[in-house]
Design an enzyme around this catalytic site. Structure first.
Site, PDB file in Angstrom:
ATOM      1  N   HIS A  98     -17.333  70.508  84.815  1.00  0.00           N
ATOM      2  CA  HIS A  98     -16.872  70.727  83.352  1.00  0.00           C
ATOM      3  C   HIS A  98     -16.288  69.956  83.177  1.00  0.00           C
ATOM      4  CE1 HIS A  98     -14.103  73.721  85.447  1.00  0.00           C
ATOM      5  NE2 HIS A  98     -13.388  73.013  84.327  1.00  0.00           N
ATOM      6  N   HIS A 100     -13.006  68.868  80.506  1.00  0.00           N
ATOM      7  CA  HIS A 100     -12.327  68.998  78.712  1.00  0.00           C
ATOM      8  C   HIS A 100     -12.235  68.142  78.195  1.00  0.00           C
ATOM      9  CE1 HIS A 100     -10.598  72.626  81.348  1.00  0.00           C
ATOM     10  NE2 HIS A 100     -10.605  72.398  82.111  1.00  0.00           N
TER      11      HIS A 100
HETATM   12  P1  AMP Z   1     -10.765  73.866  85.223  1.00  0.00           P
HETATM   13  O1  AMP Z   1      -9.480  74.557  85.608  1.00  0.00           O
HETATM   14  O2  AMP Z   1     -10.746  72.984  85.231  1.00  0.00           O
HETATM   15  O3  AMP Z   1     -11.488  74.304  86.336  1.00  0.00           O
HETATM   16  O4  AMP Z   1     -10.948  74.702  84.124  1.00  0.00           O
HETATM   17  C1  AMP Z   1     -11.886  76.258  83.897  1.00  0.00           C
HETATM   18  C2  AMP Z   1     -11.725  76.615  82.672  1.00  0.00           C
HETATM   19  O5  AMP Z   1     -12.704  77.557  82.062  1.00  0.00           O
HETATM   20  C3  AMP Z   1     -10.663  77.291  82.010  1.00  0.00           C
HETATM   21  O6  AMP Z   1      -9.862  76.319  80.622  1.00  0.00           O
HETATM   22  C4  AMP Z   1     -10.727  78.636  81.608  1.00  0.00           C
HETATM   23  O7  AMP Z   1      -9.856  78.935  80.617  1.00  0.00           O
HETATM   24  C5  AMP Z   1     -12.433  77.893  80.990  1.00  0.00           C
HETATM   25  N1  AMP Z   1     -12.985  79.838  81.346  1.00  0.00           N
HETATM   26  C6  AMP Z   1     -13.528  80.507  82.254  1.00  0.00           C
HETATM   27  N2  AMP Z   1     -14.166  81.018  81.832  1.00  0.00           N
HETATM   28  C7  AMP Z   1     -14.769  81.407  80.588  1.00  0.00           C
HETATM   29  C8  AMP Z   1     -15.576  81.175  79.738  1.00  0.00           C
HETATM   30  N3  AMP Z   1     -16.086  82.341  80.474  1.00  0.00           N
HETATM   31  N4  AMP Z   1     -16.129  80.919  78.944  1.00  0.00           N
HETATM   32  C9  AMP Z   1     -15.310  79.844  78.290  1.00  0.00           C
HETATM   33  N5  AMP Z   1     -14.427  78.689  79.070  1.00  0.00           N
HETATM   34  C10 AMP Z   1     -13.666  79.658  79.879  1.00  0.00           C
END
Ligand code: AMP
Length: 140
Positions: A98, A100
Site C-alpha cells: 500500500h 499512503h
Molecule cells: P503501514 O505502517 O505502512 O503498514 O500502514 C498501515 C496503515 O493501515 C496504518 O496507517 C493503519 O492506520 C491502516 N489501517 C489498518 N487497518 C485499517 C483498516 N481496516 N482500514 C483502513 N486503514 C487501516
C-alpha cells in the site's frame, strides 16, 4: 490468513472507499495522520514493492496520482507526502502492499523528515558501486 486489506477488497470488513479498478483500490486510512489520509493498495495480496510486477507498480502509481489529485482538490492542502513502507524495520505494519497519501498543511508537524547524515565521497562511491553491481547482475 487473508490480510486486513484483502478482507476490505472482498467486502468482508467496511472501509471508506474512494476509487477502484481491476488491480487497485483506494480508501481512507482508519487512523488518519491528517484529513484525507488515503491508502492505495494493490488488490492482489503481495507484501512489498519488490513483490510487485512492473504492471502492478504502474497500476498503483496511476491510481495514486489520480486519487492524490482528488484529495488535493477536495481539501486544498499545502502539500502531501507519498509514503510507502517496506518491512518491519521501515515501519510496515500491514504486509499487503500500500501507498499512503498524506495531505500536509504548513506547520502541521504531522511527519518529520529523516535526519541528514554524512558520508565521504569514497563511501558514496563504494555504495554506488555495490548497487551498480546488483543492477548489472540483472536481478534488481
Ligand atoms: P503501514 O505502517 O505502512 O503498514 O500502514 C498501515 C496503515 O493501515 C496504518 O496507517 C493503519 O492506520 C491502516 N489501517 C489498518 N487497518 C485499517 C483498516 N481496516 N482500514 C483502513 N486503514 C487501516
Amino acid at each position: 490468513m487473508a490480510s486486513i486489506f484483502t478482507r476490505i477488497v472482498n467486502g468482508e470488513i467496511p472501509s471508506a472507499k474512494l476509487y477502484e479498478d481491476d488491480l487497485t483500490l483506494a480508501f481512507l486510512d482508519i487512523n488518519p495522520a491528517s484529513r484525507g489520509h488515503t491508502l492505495v493498495i494493490c488488490k492482489q495480496e503481495l507484501s512489498g514493492l519488490l513483490d510487485l510486477t512492473p504492471e502492478l507498480v504502474v497500476a498503483v502509481a496511476q491510481t495514486t496520482r489520480k486519487v492524490a489529485r482528488a484529495v488535493v482538490e477536495a481539501f486544498q492542502p499545502d502539500g502531501f507526502n507519498i509514503v510507502q513502507n517496506n518491512g518491519k524495520a521501515a515501519g510496515q505494519v500491514v504486509f499487503h502492499y500500500h501507498v499512503h497519501i498524506i495531505p500536509r498543511w504548513d506547520g502541521d508537524r504531522v511527519m518529520t523528515s529523516w535526519k541528514p547524515g554524512s558520508a565521504t565521497p569514497d563511501e558514496l562511491q563504494a555504495s554506488a558501486a555495490a548497487i551498480r553491481t546488483a543492477l548489472s547482475g540483472g536481478t534488481a
